[in-house]
Write an enzyme that holds these catalytic residues in place. Structure first.
Site, PDB file in Angstrom:
ATOM      1  N   ASP A 274      37.571  28.047  48.105  1.00  0.00           N
ATOM      2  CA  ASP A 274      37.411  29.355  47.403  1.00  0.00           C
ATOM      3  C   ASP A 274      38.177  30.300  48.405  1.00  0.00           C
ATOM      4  O   ASP A 274      37.519  30.653  49.395  1.00  0.00           O
ATOM      5  CB  ASP A 274      36.136  29.619  46.990  1.00  0.00           C
ATOM      6  CG  ASP A 274      35.998  31.135  46.437  1.00  0.00           C
ATOM      7  OD1 ASP A 274      37.019  31.819  46.207  1.00  0.00           O
ATOM      8  OD2 ASP A 274      34.769  31.441  45.938  1.00  0.00           O
TER       9      ASP A 274
ATOM     10  N   ASN B 264      50.359  30.454  47.245  1.00  0.00           N
ATOM     11  CA  ASN B 264      50.274  30.926  46.054  1.00  0.00           C
ATOM     12  C   ASN B 264      49.022  31.705  45.235  1.00  0.00           C
ATOM     13  O   ASN B 264      49.090  32.607  44.206  1.00  0.00           O
ATOM     14  CB  ASN B 264      50.745  29.813  44.905  1.00  0.00           C
ATOM     15  CG  ASN B 264      50.741  30.314  43.324  1.00  0.00           C
ATOM     16  OD1 ASN B 264      51.730  30.690  42.865  1.00  0.00           O
ATOM     17  ND2 ASN B 264      49.629  29.888  42.789  1.00  0.00           N
TER      18      ASN B 264
ATOM     19  N   TYR C 183      46.262  45.821  42.684  1.00  0.00           N
ATOM     20  CA  TYR C 183      46.806  44.562  42.439  1.00  0.00           C
ATOM     21  C   TYR C 183      48.200  44.775  43.300  1.00  0.00           C
ATOM     22  O   TYR C 183      48.748  44.061  44.183  1.00  0.00           O
ATOM     23  CB  TYR C 183      47.098  44.088  41.143  1.00  0.00           C
ATOM     24  CG  TYR C 183      47.856  42.821  41.091  1.00  0.00           C
ATOM     25  CD1 TYR C 183      47.610  41.555  41.607  1.00  0.00           C
ATOM     26  CD2 TYR C 183      49.005  43.037  40.595  1.00  0.00           C
ATOM     27  CE1 TYR C 183      48.318  40.489  41.300  1.00  0.00           C
ATOM     28  CE2 TYR C 183      49.978  41.818  40.452  1.00  0.00           C
ATOM     29  CZ  TYR C 183      49.469  40.860  41.043  1.00  0.00           C
ATOM     30  OH  TYR C 183      50.399  39.712  40.688  1.00  0.00           O
TER      31      TYR C 183
ATOM     32  N   LYS D 280      50.113  43.134  46.537  1.00  0.00           N
ATOM     33  CA  LYS D 280      51.229  42.393  46.538  1.00  0.00           C
ATOM     34  C   LYS D 280      52.274  43.032  47.347  1.00  0.00           C
ATOM     35  O   LYS D 280      53.284  42.552  48.166  1.00  0.00           O
ATOM     36  CB  LYS D 280      51.738  42.308  45.060  1.00  0.00           C
ATOM     37  CG  LYS D 280      50.697  41.160  44.573  1.00  0.00           C
ATOM     38  CD  LYS D 280      50.741  40.016  45.020  1.00  0.00           C
ATOM     39  CE  LYS D 280      49.842  38.692  44.247  1.00  0.00           C
ATOM     40  NZ  LYS D 280      49.837  37.462  44.822  1.00  0.00           N
TER      41      LYS D 280
END
Length: 259
Positions: A69, A94, A159, A163
Site C-alpha cells: 500500500d 504507475n 491531483y 502530477k
C-alpha cells in the site's frame, strides 16, 4: 528497436506498481507479451495473484506478487528491499489516484494519502533503483503522470499539483541520466479506460489502457515526456501557449459547468 533489442535493453524483469487495474494492468500485460518477467505490486493482492497466474500461463513468463500500500510512507523501502535480488531493468512507477472537485470541499487526509502515493512513492523508488540501473548500464524508468500535470487544472487542483511534481521529477531525471544508458519517460495520458472512468458517462476521447501502455513502451527513448493521445497532446499544447490567466479562467469555467 526490435522486440529482442527492447528485451535486451530493459529486461529481463520489470517492476510495475499499481498493477491491479487500469494502465498498470495494461503495462503488465504488454510487458509479459514482450517476454518480460514481472514483479507486480498493488494493495489488492487477490487481483494481482489472478493476474500473475494468467500471465504465467498465457505468456510463459515468471510473475511474482508483492502486496504494498503505497499510501504507507515505508512501502517503497520495503519494495526496494524485497526486489534486491531481482535483475529489474525497467521500473514502471504507475500507482496513483485522483481527487476531483472544488479544492476546499476535499478531505485533507485523502489529499495527504494522494501526495504519498502520487509523489513520495515515485521519488523514493527512483532514488533506490537508479543506482541499480546505472550499475547495469542500461534500463529504464516510466513515471505515469497526467496531462493535468502540465498546467494547473481547476477543480482537479490537488491531483494536478501532485502530477506536476511527477512531471518535474521525470524531466529532471531524464536530464541527469544522459549518457548512463538509463532511459526515463514521463507518461502523460488524458482520459483513459479504467475502473475510475467505467461508470462515467459521456467522456469523449477515452483511450484504451492497453494502447496507452503499448505506446509508452514504444516511445520509451523519446523522453522526457510523452502524451499518448493526439487530442490531449494538441489540447494541452494549445493551453500552454495561451496567456496563463486566459487558459486557467477558461478551464475553470468549463469544469465548473460539469460539477
Amino acid at each position: 528497436m526490435t522486440p529482442e533489442e527492447f528485451r535486451e535493453t530493459y529486461g529481463p524483469a520489470a517492476l510495475v506498481t499499481g498493477a491491479s487495474s487500469g494502465i498498470g494492468l495494461a503495462f503488465a500485460e504488454e510487458l509479459a507479451a514482450r517476454g518480460f518477467d514481472l514483479v507486480l505490486t498493488a494493495r489488492r493482492t487477490g487481483h494481482l495473484d489472478a493476474l500473475a497466474r494468467r500471465l504465467r500461463s498465457s505468456c510463459g513468463v515468471r510473475a511474482r506478487v508483492i502486496g504494498a500500500d503505497l499510501s504507507d510512507p515505508g512501502a517503497p523501502a520495503r519494495l526496494l528491499e524485497e526486489t534486491a535480488g531481482d535483475d529489474i531493468g525497467l521500473v514502471v512507477s504507475n500507482a496513483g489516484f485522483n481527487i476531483k472537485g472544488a479544492y476546499e470541499t476535499k478531505d485533507t487526509s485523502a489529499m495527504a494519502r494522494m501526495l504519498t502515493v502520487n509523489c513520495h512513492a515515485p521519488m523514493q523508488l527512483a532514488h533506490g533503483f537508479i543506482p541499480r540501473l546505472k550499475t547495469r548500464g542500461k534500463g529504464g524508468i516510466v513515471f505515469t503522470a497526467s496531462v493535468e500535470g502540465l498546467i494547473g487544472c481547476p477543480y482537479s487542483t490537488a491531483y494536478s499539483a501532485s502530477k506536476a511534481l511527477v512531471v518535474s521529477l521525470g524531466e529532471g531525471l531524464w536530464g541527469e541520466m544522459q549518457g548512463t544508458g538509463v532511459d526515463v519517460l514521463t507518461l502523460c495520458p488524458g482520459a483513459t479506460e479504467s475502473e475510475a472512468t467505467a461508470n462515467m458517462a459521456g467522456i469523449a476521447d477515452l483511450q484504451p489502457a492497453a494502447e496507452v501502455a503499448r505506446l509508452a513502451l514504444d516511445n520509451l527513448r523519446e523522453g522526457p515526456t510523452f502524451v499518448p493521445h493526439a487530442h490531449y497532446r494538441e489540447m494541452f499544447e494549445r493551453l500552454r501557449t495561451m496567456p496563463r490567466r486566459e487558459a486557467l479562467a477558461g478551464m475553470a469555467q468549463s469544469m465548473k459547468a460539469l460539477t
